[in-house]
Motif scaffolding. Structure first.
Motif, short mmCIF file in Angstrom:
data_model
loop_
_atom_site.label_atom_id
_atom_site.label_comp_id
_atom_site.label_asym_id
_atom_site.label_seq_id
_atom_site.Cartn_x
_atom_site.Cartn_y
_atom_site.Cartn_z
N ILE A 1 5.10 -12.85 -0.40
CA ILE A 1 6.19 -11.93 -0.07
C ILE A 1 5.87 -10.53 -0.57
CG2 ILE A 1 8.63 -11.38 -0.50
CD1 ILE A 1 8.43 -13.77 1.30
N ILE A 2 5.37 -10.43 -1.79
CA ILE A 2 5.05 -9.11 -2.36
C ILE A 2 3.89 -8.47 -1.59
CG2 ILE A 2 4.14 -7.95 -4.42
CD1 ILE A 2 5.83 -9.96 -6.08
N THR A 3 2.87 -9.25 -1.27
CA THR A 3 1.74 -8.73 -0.50
C THR A 3 2.20 -8.24 0.87
OG1 THR A 3 0.22 -10.23 -1.62
CG2 THR A 3 -0.51 -9.31 0.48
N LYS A 4 3.02 -9.03 1.54
CA LYS A 4 3.55 -8.64 2.85
C LYS A 4 4.35 -7.34 2.75
CE LYS A 4 6.18 -10.71 6.62
NZ LYS A 4 6.93 -11.93 7.01
N TRP A 5 5.14 -7.22 1.71
CA TRP A 5 5.95 -6.02 1.50
C TRP A 5 5.06 -4.79 1.27
CZ3 TRP A 5 6.61 -3.14 -3.09
CH2 TRP A 5 7.57 -2.13 -3.00
N LYS A 6 4.00 -4.97 0.48
CA LYS A 6 3.08 -3.86 0.23
C LYS A 6 2.34 -3.43 1.49
CE LYS A 6 1.98 -4.68 -4.63
NZ LYS A 6 0.92 -5.10 -5.57
N GLN A 7 1.94 -4.38 2.32
CA GLN A 7 1.16 -4.07 3.52
C GLN A 7 2.03 -3.56 4.67
OE1 GLN A 7 -0.90 -7.73 4.35
NE2 GLN A 7 -2.56 -7.25 2.91
N LEU A 8 3.18 -4.19 4.88
CA LEU A 8 4.00 -3.87 6.05
C LEU A 8 5.25 -3.06 5.73
CD1 LEU A 8 3.90 -7.36 7.81
CD2 LEU A 8 2.42 -5.38 8.23
N GLY A 9 5.62 -2.99 4.45
CA GLY A 9 6.84 -2.28 4.08
C GLY A 9 8.10 -3.07 4.37
N THR A 10 7.95 -4.33 4.75
CA THR A 10 9.09 -5.18 5.05
C THR A 10 8.74 -6.63 4.71
OG1 THR A 10 10.65 -5.87 6.76
CG2 THR A 10 8.38 -5.54 7.45
N THR A 11 9.77 -7.43 4.54
CA THR A 11 9.55 -8.85 4.31
C THR A 11 10.10 -9.68 5.46
OG1 THR A 11 11.62 -9.04 3.07
CG2 THR A 11 9.62 -8.59 1.80
N ALA A 12 10.48 -9.02 6.54
CA ALA A 12 11.05 -9.72 7.70
C ALA A 12 9.99 -10.59 8.37
CB ALA A 12 11.60 -8.71 8.69
N THR A 13 10.44 -11.65 9.02
CA THR A 13 9.56 -12.54 9.75
C THR A 13 8.93 -11.80 10.93
OG1 THR A 13 10.98 -14.38 9.16
CG2 THR A 13 9.43 -14.75 10.96
#
Length: 91
Positions: A42-54
């Motif tokens: 979740i944290i990696t996704k947030w850092k890369q995409l700026g969101t945690t949405a599916t």
């Protein structure tokens, strides 16, 4: 692999908040009773995409294509397209 459930947006936000307050992945995992691999993802996704949405379905298809092509480089484009459609259609 076990059965997975979607985490709520609140839990996603809570993980990001803890991360911003310099909590480690291990600490966040213990506080929220969520596996460390999930917290890390979740944290990696947030850092890369700026969101945690599916992700939308089309992006998942692109990921599947990246898996199919290196595995079977000798296949024609037509057969790769058929295999990709069969994988995406069932998800």
């Amino acid at each position: 692999m076990g059965c997975s459930l979607e985490l709520s947006e609140f839990k996603h936000g809570t993980m990001i908040d803890f991360h911003l307050f310099n909590k480690s992945i291990c600490e966040i995992s213990l506080l929220l009773n969520i596996p460390q691999s999930t917290v890390s993802g979740i944290i990696t996704k947030w850092k890369q995409l700026g969101t945690t949405a599916t992700q939308p379905q089309s992006e998942r298809g692109q990921c599947m294509l990246k898996c199919i092509v290196p595995r079977s480089r000798q296949l024609s484009a037509e057969s790769i397209a058929k295999e990709l459609q069969s994988h995406v259609a069932f998800r």
